[in-house]
Design an enzyme around this catalytic site. Structure first.
Site, PDB file in Angstrom:
ATOM      1  N   CYS A 103      54.964  53.531  67.539  1.00 24.31           N
ATOM      2  CA  CYS A 103      55.044  54.938  67.916  1.00 24.31           C
ATOM      3  C   CYS A 103      56.501  55.366  68.101  1.00 24.31           C
ATOM      4  CB  CYS A 103      54.277  55.190  69.207  1.00 24.31           C
ATOM      5  SG  CYS A 103      54.320  56.925  69.734  1.00 24.31           S
ATOM      6  N   LYS A 127      50.872  46.686  64.908  1.00 21.84           N
ATOM      7  CA  LYS A 127      51.399  47.790  64.095  1.00 21.84           C
ATOM      8  C   LYS A 127      52.895  47.896  64.370  1.00 21.84           C
ATOM      9  CE  LYS A 127      51.565  51.626  61.653  1.00 21.84           C
ATOM     10  NZ  LYS A 127      51.021  52.908  62.119  1.00 21.84           N
TER      11      LYS A 127
END
Length: 336
Positions: A95, A137
């Protein structure tokens, strides 16, 4: 994809069976074990999870994503999620949001591979004890790519069974281009499967990302919102040996948006909030579709739901003919 990919969106985008799996918005973990209601809010599919874990109504598996930096707290919340039925967990180190990074989450951990390792190791340990898989991720780095390989190796060493790599750094955000060739460098340094992500908006982007990264699978994000047929488009192309589906017509796009609005209204969401979400989705669509662009310009100041939906349903614009085409069956590649 915070604020965009909720359970209703997952249900709509996965209903044609073209996606292999979906990922939730991240559950933000700070320093405490969160109550079950938090996980259910992010992943309502947990309420009906069986041995296969949470599934969309079309039986597409759903991965629960956690974001945080405290290994102990993340491990405790991984256990909580598994207790509620999660069978697949994803750790968010990608993010780029300033607020998240400022509070030591997301891509901020990519400045220290040892911290990536500590988080993955703690959560993977829980997953191994309870039979749940754990993936990571990543991006290519925080400010630069110097630690891209080290972070990927750290995630693998910690126990991640799969890596999804967004092919840009945190500093690069979502600015093109995506550096898919860097994913190939990561693949050469790890032995776990690697999934390519970032700037896959079309069938051509998909093939270029696969070619440059060497990855078998890709993850679709904003591209799937821009073209709800993107996954089926890719799968159809693969399964037919190169046959292309027609462009996604505006009536199919508007029908999806209207069904989304109906689901939100049925759940009691305030109409102004629904309109805001529809505008967000339409804004993503408009860069790739003339019909969506025309509707966005016509409706961008509308705040009432009924006239907004009526505007989506209006098929009188000439722009519709640009994207009209025969409806098609089929499916496509990987995750969201």
């Amino acid at each position: 994809m915070e604020g965009v990919i909720d359970a209703d969106t997952r249900a709509l985008l996965s209903e044609d069976g073209a996606l292999d799996w979906c990922v939730t918005e991240f559950v933000r973990v700070v320093d405490a074990r969160l109550p079950p209601r938090v996980f259910l809010r992010h992943c309502p599919e947990l309420a009906s999870a069986g041995s296969a874990g949470p599934l969309t109504p079309s039986a597409t598996p759903v991965t629960l994503q956690l974001l945080g930096s405290d290994p102990r707290a993340l491990a405790a919340n991984a256990a909580q999620a598994i207790d509620q039925g999660a069978t697949r967990l994803d750790l968010n180190f990608g993010c780029p949001a300033k607020t998240v990074n400022r509070h030591d989450g997301g891509a901020s951990l990519l400045r220290a591979p040892e911290r990536v390792y500590a988080v993955v190791d703690a959560v993977a340990g829980v997953g191994q004890r309870h039979g749940a898989s754990v993936n990571a991720k990543l991006r290519l780095g925080f400010d630069d790519k110097q630690l891209a390989l080290a972070c990927a190796q750290a995630a693998e060493a910690g126990g991640a069974g799969e890596l999804v790599v967004h092919a840009r750094t945190r500093r690069e955000g979502y600015r093109p281009p995506a550096h898919w060739e860097w994913i190939a460098r990561i693949r050469a340094e790890v032995s776990v499967p690697v999934v390519a992500n970032g700037d896959i908006w079309s069938l051509e982007d998909y093939w270029k990302a696969r070619t440059l990264s060497g990855c078998r699978d890709v993850m679709l994000g904003r591209g799937m919102l821009a073209d709800p047929w993107l996954a089926r488009r890719i799968r159809h192309w693969l399964e037919t040996g190169g046959e292309r589906l027609a462009p996604t017509p505006w009536p199919a796009r508007s029908a999806l948006l209207i069904r989304y609005a109906e689901a939100k209204r049925g759940a009691g969401m305030p109409e102004k909030v629904i309109v805001s979400l529809l505008k967000q989705w339409l804004n993503i669509m408009r860069g790739r579709d003339p019909g969506a662009a025309a509707r966005f310009m016509a409706l961008r100041r509308e705040t009432a739901l009924a006239p907004f939906v009526a505007g989506l349903s209006d098929l009188g614009s000439k722009s519709d003919s640009v994207n009209s085409g025969p409806s098609a069956r089929a499916s496509s590649t990987m995750a969201t």
